[in-house]
Design an enzyme around this catalytic site. Structure first.
Site, short mmCIF file in Angstrom:
data_model
loop_
_atom_site.label_atom_id
_atom_site.label_comp_id
_atom_site.label_asym_id
_atom_site.label_seq_id
_atom_site.Cartn_x
_atom_site.Cartn_y
_atom_site.Cartn_z
CG HIS A 56 -0.43 0.07 2.53
ND1 HIS A 56 0.37 -0.91 3.08
CD2 HIS A 56 -0.55 1.03 3.48
CE1 HIS A 56 0.70 -0.56 4.32
NE2 HIS A 56 0.16 0.61 4.58
CG HIS A 58 0.06 4.37 4.79
ND1 HIS A 58 -0.68 3.61 5.66
CD2 HIS A 58 -0.76 5.36 4.36
CE1 HIS A 58 -1.90 4.12 5.75
NE2 HIS A 58 -1.98 5.18 4.96
CG ASP A 60 4.93 2.80 7.48
OD1 ASP A 60 4.02 3.33 6.82
OD2 ASP A 60 4.72 1.93 8.35
CG HIS A 61 3.90 0.01 4.33
ND1 HIS A 61 3.92 -1.30 4.77
CD2 HIS A 61 3.51 0.76 5.39
CE1 HIS A 61 3.54 -1.32 6.04
NE2 HIS A 61 3.28 -0.09 6.44
CG ASP A 133 0.54 -1.27 7.87
OD1 ASP A 133 1.45 -2.06 8.18
OD2 ASP A 133 0.72 -0.04 7.77
CG HIS A 171 3.71 -1.77 11.68
ND1 HIS A 171 4.53 -0.69 11.87
CD2 HIS A 171 3.05 -1.54 10.52
CE1 HIS A 171 4.37 0.18 10.88
NE2 HIS A 171 3.48 -0.32 10.04
#
Ligand code: ZN
Ligand code: FE
Length: 257
Positions: A56, A58, A60-61, A133, A171
């Site tokens: 996805h 975001h 942090d991805h 996530d 995470h």
């Protein structure tokens, strides 16, 4: 032929994953939370990182995509539905597509909700899924973009995978997730055992990821929308499945444990 997997911590609480086909050596990074760390991990493993697979949009991805691509020309596979947010994509994919890694193949699953176009990559032959996530050990991603109906449908797709499927989530949130899970499902023996395992692992600084679908079905309140005991505790005996999921999600969002 086999799927080789290296998992390592990135940033504060993310996990990075490198995956490789044992037959051909083809190697992909699942998401790009910390590009320098990912490149170093590939180097020390002796794996030639040629692909990025995003779950996805975001930061942090997908935020490290450009750095890795600039370093080694890796080709980017990512959800078509999030192309406007992710930027450069070589292979846009949508749910139902199949993605090859050397001699291995993954199916693209729709797990939208956390973000609208969130996807998971499921290697049926290896019994492993990379879920970003969408699903966490004892938790799930917040509903930033989608509706409870959409998110519950996505989680149902994961719940329907073979029970032994190994779930690689992005995470290390499990300890906090366990505290919340126990608040809504305090008498669940599988959850009580699981939470105790989590405490032991974290006390030793060890990861609680990966998990399995079977373990999450038994203990994760976000996958237990049809459990009579959980429904009764929420006062939702006759509600739709997505409403049970939605109530658990809302309680977690307001939980101060
Ligand atoms: Zn996210
Ligand atoms: Fe994330």
């Amino acid at each position: 032929m086999a799927l080789k997997i290296r998992q390592f911590p990135c940033l504060e609480d993310n996990y990075g994953f490198l995956i490789a086909c044992s037959e051909t050596g083809a190697c992909a990074a699942i998401d790009t939370p910390e590009p320098a760390r990912i490149l170093e991990e590939a180097r020390s493993a002796g794996w030639r990182l040629t692909e990025i697979w995003n779950t996805h949009h975001h930061w942090d991805h997908a935020g490290g995509n450009d750095t890795i691509r600039a370093a080694n020309g890796a080709r980017i596979t990512a959800p078509q539905a999030e192309a406007d947010k992710i930027g450069h994509i070589d292979t846009p994919v949508k749910p139902g597509d199949r993605v090859r890694l050397g001699a291995l193949e993954a199916q693209v699953l729709d797990v939208g909700g956390h973000t609208l176009g969130h996807i998971a990559y499921w290697f049926e032959s290896a019994g492993a899924a990379f879920v970003g996530d969408a699903l966490f050990a004892l938790g799930c991603g917040r509903l930033f973009e989608g509706t409870p109906q959409q998110a519950q449908a996505g989680l149902a797709r994961l719940r329907d995978l073979p029970a032994g499927t190994i779930i690689y989530c992005a995470h290390e949130y499990t300890q906090a997730n366990a505290r919340f899970a126990l608040s809504v499902d305090p008498e669940n023996a599988a959850l009580i055992d699981y939470a105790a395992d989590v405490e032991r692992l974290r006390a030793r600084g060890e990861p609680t990821v990966p998990t399995t679908i079977a373990r999450e079905i038994a203990a994760n309140p976000f996958l237990r929308w049809d459990d009579a005991g959980l429904r009764a505790r929420l006062g939702l005996e006759t509600a739709q499945d997505w409403q049970v999921y939605g109530e658990v999600r809302a309680r977690k969002d307001g939980f101060r444990g």
